[in-house]
Design an enzyme around this catalytic site. Sequence first.
Site, PDB file in Angstrom:
ATOM      1  N   TYR A   2     -30.692  41.288 -51.286  1.00 41.76           N
ATOM      2  CA  TYR A   2     -31.946  40.575 -51.026  1.00 41.76           C
ATOM      3  C   TYR A   2     -31.698  39.097 -50.736  1.00 41.76           C
ATOM      4  O   TYR A   2     -32.270  38.528 -49.803  1.00 41.76           O
ATOM      5  CB  TYR A   2     -32.851  40.745 -52.247  1.00 41.76           C
ATOM      6  N   LYS A  40     -32.631  37.181 -47.259  1.00 39.69           N
ATOM      7  CA  LYS A  40     -33.560  36.062 -47.237  1.00 39.69           C
ATOM      8  C   LYS A  40     -32.892  34.785 -46.716  1.00 39.69           C
ATOM      9  O   LYS A  40     -33.527  33.961 -46.047  1.00 39.69           O
ATOM     10  CB  LYS A  40     -34.153  35.838 -48.619  1.00 39.69           C
TER      11      LYS A  40
END
Length: 248
Positions: free
Chosen positions: A149, A153
């Site tokens: 993640y 991002k």
Amino acid sequence: MTQRIAIVTGAARGIGAAIATRLGRDGFAVGALDVVACDETVAAITAAGGTALAVLADVTVTEQVEAAVTEVATALGPPTVLVNNAGILRDNLLFKMGDDDWDAVIGVHLRGAFLMTRAVQRYQTEHRYGRIVNLSSTSALGNRGQANYATAKAGLQGFTKTLALELGKFGVTANAIAPGFIETDMTAATAARLGMSFEDFKNGVAQAIPVGRIGQPEDIAATAAFLVSAEAGFVSGQVIYVAGGPKD
């Protein structure tokens, strides 16, 4: 642009639903796109007097993305605003993280944003106007148990800055919002993974936030509403941390 048509991905719930609803309130016709039905989001927009269309699509599949964007353009008009919000979690420590956990998160966040932006920029460059907002996260700075993640991002921040450089001459701006802790189903899932009640988790997090509270989806929607506005035409290539305090 006299017509204001926006596409918001991951619009069925949470931050995406809040952004779609806010844009509908602000006068945009909204294509609410998700891999699950966006009926509740569309109902909220239309009940307030707005215009919205629910579109089913998997943002990682080229053919579905192309068909979805065409559907919005045909039904509502040329989409010149895009909010890439679709995202998933597959949290785990690195040594426990499987190939599928990595690929799924990278696919939805990065491939999804790429495919959606490539499809929508055709309308933006044709009309020489556009707004792109990508949802990053404070996790881009690194977060235990989120190698996939955090990488996705952080990648969206580089993607955003590159879009700003490439598309600026067409009147298109690109910016990213990096939320801190926002009360959503995804953060509730994080609490469950840690074996904590969501209330205890939220209370603990709030104590470390300078403004003394956790964020709400509407906090992110308000920031997105500014970035897609005509008044934000000189803001591009920026990453705005909406986290209740400063981030490094």
